[in-house]
Design a protein around this motif. Structure first.
Motif, PDB file in Angstrom:
ATOM      1  N   THR A 186       0.837  -1.199   0.000  1.00 43.91           N
ATOM      2  CA  THR A 186       0.000   0.000   0.000  1.00 43.91           C
ATOM      3  C   THR A 186       0.871   1.247   0.000  1.00 43.91           C
ATOM      4  N   LEU A 239       0.577   4.867   0.694  1.00 41.99           N
ATOM      5  CA  LEU A 239      -0.403   5.633   1.442  1.00 41.99           C
ATOM      6  C   LEU A 239      -0.737   6.969   0.779  1.00 41.99           C
ATOM      7  N   TYR A 265       1.037  -7.233   5.010  1.00 41.21           N
ATOM      8  CA  TYR A 265       0.996  -5.966   4.283  1.00 41.21           C
ATOM      9  C   TYR A 265       2.259  -5.137   4.501  1.00 41.21           C
ATOM     10  N   ALA A 323       3.307  -0.966   4.196  1.00 39.71           N
ATOM     11  CA  ALA A 323       2.851   0.410   3.998  1.00 39.71           C
ATOM     12  C   ALA A 323       4.061   1.279   3.690  1.00 39.71           C
TER      13      ALA A 323
END
Length: 351
Positions: free
Chosen positions: A279, A281, A297, A299
């Motif tokens: 991800t 952000l 995950y 980030a």
């Protein structure tokens, strides 16, 4: 699913091995057939790790007692220097077995570099050429056909996912990368060490292996490949944080070709637009370990530096999941043609 893939786990009594078992136990395509742990051989897994009291697992056995004919894939969670001989032995007898190695024994392609950083002669160079570096998002196609997958270390996973797309695009100067990294205490393993005792590690932060951490070799190897610049060197300093799991890496980079921090962020967003576990952000949102704890995950984000021509790239992951066991299962899924997210879709645990 009726025909499950049987697996074995070498080193199941360590933190990495235990997290692999935790994830594999609820993976719909996996059946756990063999668990090894020489120092705990003969014990039920629930006796070594009480959080497994709710499920039935094979008892732990010594490595030399393991029946490799009963498994299709072996996950290796042993210390460096021990996996090479075992991998060669398994391949010699069961050449169709897939090996997903979570140790450092097959990550470095050059035997001389391996000896420089680990102080050992490489014991299986005859099969090193088969090893695919298991950074899933970067080497997915090669992983699909590999029988030997060398999963990256936790620090390299966090750093490389955030920097490889930028190095490939020529947006950063790979001769000027400074990485400040911080990891939870589980990254040091489960064996007794004075610096990881509660009174030693609690209520403080400590740098370690300054200028000589072994993960530097992996990062340099892969940045060099991405940028096409041999003999790449980085500045990397890890720190121990008094928490169980989690990792945050802050990379300070010099921009190239008139690029801006926004260009770097846009490149990462483009590279990972279709990736299930990475991800990028929203602009201005900073990665935190709380965002990824217990999950597969990653980030990441990019922030402009107040120094002209520089940017700050930040990435966070769980060192035991995406940094180790979760990525190993992600690679397993790719290698066996399964849905890549199967069994590792757990959302982060918070608080």
């Amino acid at each position: 699913m009726t025909d499950k893939i049987r697996i074995g786990v070498l080193g199941a009594s360590g933190y990495t091995g235990a997290d692999l078992v935790r994830l594999a136990a609820r993976h719909p395509a996996i059946e756990i057939g063999v668990l090894t742990a020489n120092s705990h051989a003969g014990k039920p897994m629930r006796e070594v790790f009480r959080h497994f009291s709710h499920i039935d697992l094979p008892d732990l056995v010594r490595i030399d007692e393991a029946d490799w004919s009963a498994v299709d894939a072996v996950f290796c969670g042993l210390p460096h220097g021990t996996t090479q001989a075992i991998t060669r032995e398994i391949f010699a007898t069961y050449p169709e077995t897939r090996i997903i190695d979570m140790s450092a024994d097959f990550r470095l392609r050059d035997a001389a570099v391996y000896k420089e950083w680990y102080g050992l002669d490489h014991g299986a160079m005859d099969i090193q050429g088969e090893a695919v570096y298991g950074l899933t998002e970067i080497y997915r196609e090669a992983i699909a056909d590999a029988r030997l997958i060398a999963c990256p270390g936790c620090y390299p996973t966090a750093v490389l996912l955030s920097l490889v797309p930028l190095a490939r695009a020529g947006l950063i100067d790979t001769a000027d990368i400074v990485i400040d990294a911080k990891s939870g205490v589980s990254g040091a393993g489960r064996s007794l060490k004075e610096n990881t005792l509660f009174c030693e590690a609690g209520e403080g932060i400590s740098p370690y292996a300054v200028g000589k951490h072994r993960h530097m070799a992996e990062i340099e190897q892969e940045i060099a490949v991405a940028a096409g610049v041999p003999d790449t060197r980085i500045n990397f300093t890890p720190h121990l944080i008094p928490m169980s799991r989690g990792e945050l890496c802050t990379s300070y980079v010099r921009l190239e070709g008139g690029a801006s921090a926004a260009d770097l962020r846009n490149r990462l967003a483009e590279a990972y637009a279709d990736e299930p576990f990475v991800t990028v952000l929203e602009e201005g949102v900073l990665p935190q370990t709380q965002m990824v704890r217990g999950s597969n995950y990653v980030a990441m984000n990019v922030v402009p530096d107040r120094i002209p021509g520089r940017a700050i790239v930040i990435s966070a992951l769980d060192n035991l999941v995406k940094g180790s066991a979760g990525q190993a299962i992600q690679n397993f899924n790719v290698a066996f043609g399964l849905e890549e997210t199967l069994g590792i879709e757990q959302l982060p645990l918070f608080p």
